[in-house]
Motif scaffolding. Structure first.
Motif, PDB file in Angstrom:
ATOM      1  N   VAL A  67       0.851  -1.192   0.000  1.00 44.43           N
ATOM      2  CA  VAL A  67       0.000   0.000   0.000  1.00 44.43           C
ATOM      3  C   VAL A  67       0.883   1.237   0.000  1.00 44.43           C
ATOM      4  O   VAL A  67       1.761   1.388   0.857  1.00 44.43           O
ATOM      5  N   GLY A  68       0.649   2.110  -0.973  1.00 47.14           N
ATOM      6  CA  GLY A  68       1.380   3.369  -1.029  1.00 47.14           C
ATOM      7  C   GLY A  68       0.425   4.534  -0.924  1.00 47.14           C
ATOM      8  O   GLY A  68      -0.754   4.426  -1.290  1.00 47.14           O
ATOM      9  N   THR A  69       0.926   5.650  -0.423  1.00 53.20           N
ATOM     10  CA  THR A  69       0.096   6.845  -0.371  1.00 53.20           C
ATOM     11  C   THR A  69       0.940   8.077  -0.632  1.00 53.20           C
ATOM     12  O   THR A  69       2.177   8.014  -0.640  1.00 53.20           O
ATOM     13  N   VAL A  70       0.256   9.184  -0.872  1.00 51.34           N
ATOM     14  CA  VAL A  70       0.929  10.446  -1.188  1.00 51.34           C
ATOM     15  C   VAL A  70       0.879  11.373   0.012  1.00 51.34           C
ATOM     16  O   VAL A  70      -0.115  11.413   0.741  1.00 51.34           O
ATOM     17  N   ILE A  71       1.941  12.127   0.204  1.00 51.76           N
ATOM     18  CA  ILE A  71       2.050  13.047   1.329  1.00 51.76           C
ATOM     19  C   ILE A  71       2.212  14.471   0.800  1.00 51.76           C
ATOM     20  O   ILE A  71       3.042  14.716  -0.081  1.00 51.76           O
ATOM     21  N   ASP A  72       1.421  15.390   1.362  1.00 48.58           N
ATOM     22  CA  ASP A  72       1.421  16.795   0.949  1.00 48.58           C
ATOM     23  C   ASP A  72       1.124  16.915  -0.547  1.00 48.58           C
ATOM     24  O   ASP A  72       1.813  17.613  -1.286  1.00 48.58           O
ATOM     25  N   PHE A  73       0.084  16.240  -0.946  1.00 48.43           N
ATOM     26  CA  PHE A  73      -0.286  16.085  -2.355  1.00 48.43           C
ATOM     27  C   PHE A  73      -1.403  17.059  -2.714  1.00 48.43           C
ATOM     28  O   PHE A  73      -2.347  17.222  -1.946  1.00 48.43           O
ATOM     29  N   PRO A  74      -1.344  17.693  -3.890  1.00 47.91           N
ATOM     30  CA  PRO A  74      -0.338  17.525  -4.939  1.00 47.91           C
ATOM     31  C   PRO A  74       0.707  18.643  -5.035  1.00 47.91           C
ATOM     32  O   PRO A  74       1.579  18.573  -5.885  1.00 47.91           O
ATOM     33  N   GLU A  75       0.619  19.675  -4.191  1.00 49.04           N
ATOM     34  CA  GLU A  75       1.479  20.842  -4.407  1.00 49.04           C
ATOM     35  C   GLU A  75       2.783  20.826  -3.621  1.00 49.04           C
ATOM     36  O   GLU A  75       3.751  21.488  -4.008  1.00 49.04           O
ATOM     37  N   GLY A  76       2.833  20.101  -2.497  1.00 45.62           N
ATOM     38  CA  GLY A  76       4.080  19.977  -1.752  1.00 45.62           C
ATOM     39  C   GLY A  76       4.533  21.227  -1.023  1.00 45.62           C
ATOM     40  O   GLY A  76       5.704  21.340  -0.667  1.00 45.62           O
ATOM     41  N   LYS A  77       3.614  22.155  -0.758  1.00 45.90           N
ATOM     42  CA  LYS A  77       4.001  23.450  -0.195  1.00 45.90           C
ATOM     43  C   LYS A  77       3.961  23.511   1.326  1.00 45.90           C
ATOM     44  O   LYS A  77       4.348  24.515   1.915  1.00 45.90           O
ATOM     45  N   SER A  78       3.484  22.464   1.977  1.00 41.77           N
ATOM     46  CA  SER A  78       3.334  22.511   3.432  1.00 41.77           C
ATOM     47  C   SER A  78       4.683  22.556   4.142  1.00 41.77           C
ATOM     48  O   SER A  78       5.710  22.163   3.585  1.00 41.77           O
ATOM     49  N   GLU A  79       4.637  23.004   5.393  1.00 42.68           N
ATOM     50  CA  GLU A  79       5.838  23.002   6.226  1.00 42.68           C
ATOM     51  C   GLU A  79       6.285  21.562   6.464  1.00 42.68           C
ATOM     52  O   GLU A  79       5.486  20.628   6.407  1.00 42.68           O
ATOM     53  N   VAL A  80       7.560  21.404   6.760  1.00 43.12           N
ATOM     54  CA  VAL A  80       8.109  20.068   7.009  1.00 43.12           C
ATOM     55  C   VAL A  80       7.330  19.366   8.116  1.00 43.12           C
ATOM     56  O   VAL A  80       7.040  18.161   8.026  1.00 43.12           O
ATOM     57  N   GLU A  81       6.966  20.107   9.156  1.00 37.21           N
ATOM     58  CA  GLU A  81       6.243  19.508  10.282  1.00 37.21           C
ATOM     59  C   GLU A  81       4.907  18.925   9.844  1.00 37.21           C
ATOM     60  O   GLU A  81       4.477  17.880  10.362  1.00 37.21           O
TER      61      GLU A  81
END
Length: 247
Positions: A67-81
């Motif tokens: 099972v795979g999933t996406v993180i901070d999808f789709p723009e990737g602009k969130s803070e590292v935290e």
């Protein structure tokens, strides 16, 4: 060669994007999870809120599908935290692969330290939990020089901070499949982009995502050196058919 072991069968549309109700969208996800189990694909790639569902179905079927999933999808602009928080929840829900969207906009603006920080910290979290980590660089948003530079940056962070035996668990991935291009230009993997990634991410593996729509294109990518392919048409590709759907 078993092409199915290269295929990450992918469904990442929200109900709104798919033009269906939330209930209908859950049913679509369930159907594709079941298809991945029956076809024995390498992995089913879904939104974070579907990870627990997929894991339960796979365990019930005694399947080896990941099972795979996406993180901070789709723009990737969130803070590292925020990326880390989302990844922790996905790990808790049973995700095997974590596909982080790199903050490519920060990279383009020259905030290299921010990108290095997120690649290091998020990769540390994933590897510490024995997960596969992928970094989506969104090639359609980058100039050729930027594809080369960002692939190299990710490679250098990993090579400098992790043991060699872990390199194979950290991918550089081409695309979200959701980037809006002008003039209908490709928004996913292209041969030139993948070639640049392979040359500059090595020894890290590369995943081609978005735009691979035929068996021939998939084989071409694999012969180039790609280790994984993300596609919403996994069954059709595996059966030698073409498909025209979006990612």
């Amino acid at each position: 060669m078993d092409i199915k072991q290269y295929l990450d069968s992918t469904y990442l549309k929200t109900a709104e994007q798919a033009g269906v109700t939330d209930e209908e969208n859950i049913l679509i996800a369930q159907e594709l999870i079941q298809e991945a189990i029956e076809e024995n694909f390498k992995l089913i790639m879904i939104r974070p809120n579907r990870v627990a569902l997929a894991k339960a179905m796979i365990l019930k079927a005694k399947s080896t599908v990941q099972v795979g999933t996406v993180i901070d999808f789709p723009e990737g602009k969130s803070e590292v935290e925020e990326k880390l928080k989302e990844a922790v929840q996905a790990i808790h829900d049973g995700a095997d692969d974590l596909d982080f969207v790199c903050n490519y906009e920060a990279f383009k603006k020259g905030d290299i330290d921010l990108v290095k920080k997120e690649v290091l910290q998020c990769t540390q979290l994933g590897l510490a939990n024995k997960k596969v980590v992928k970094w989506i660089i969104e090639v359609a948003a980058l100039a050729d020089k930027e594809i080369i530079q960002l692939s190299s940056l990710i490679k250098n962070v990993i090579v400098s901070n992790f043991e060699q035996e872990l390199f194979s668990r950290v991918f550089v991935k081409s695309s979200t499949g959701f980037y809006k291009t002008q003039n209908d230009l490709p928004n996913g993997a292209t041969v030139p982009a993948i070639k640049m990634m392979l040359e500059n991410a090595s020894p890290l593996p590369v995943k081609a995502a978005g735009g691979v729509r035929t068996y021939g294109e998939a084989i071409e990518m694999i012969e180039m050196g790609v280790k994984r392919i993300g596609t919403s048409g996994a069954k059709m590709i595996a059966n030698g058919q073409n498909f025209n759907n979006e990612y």
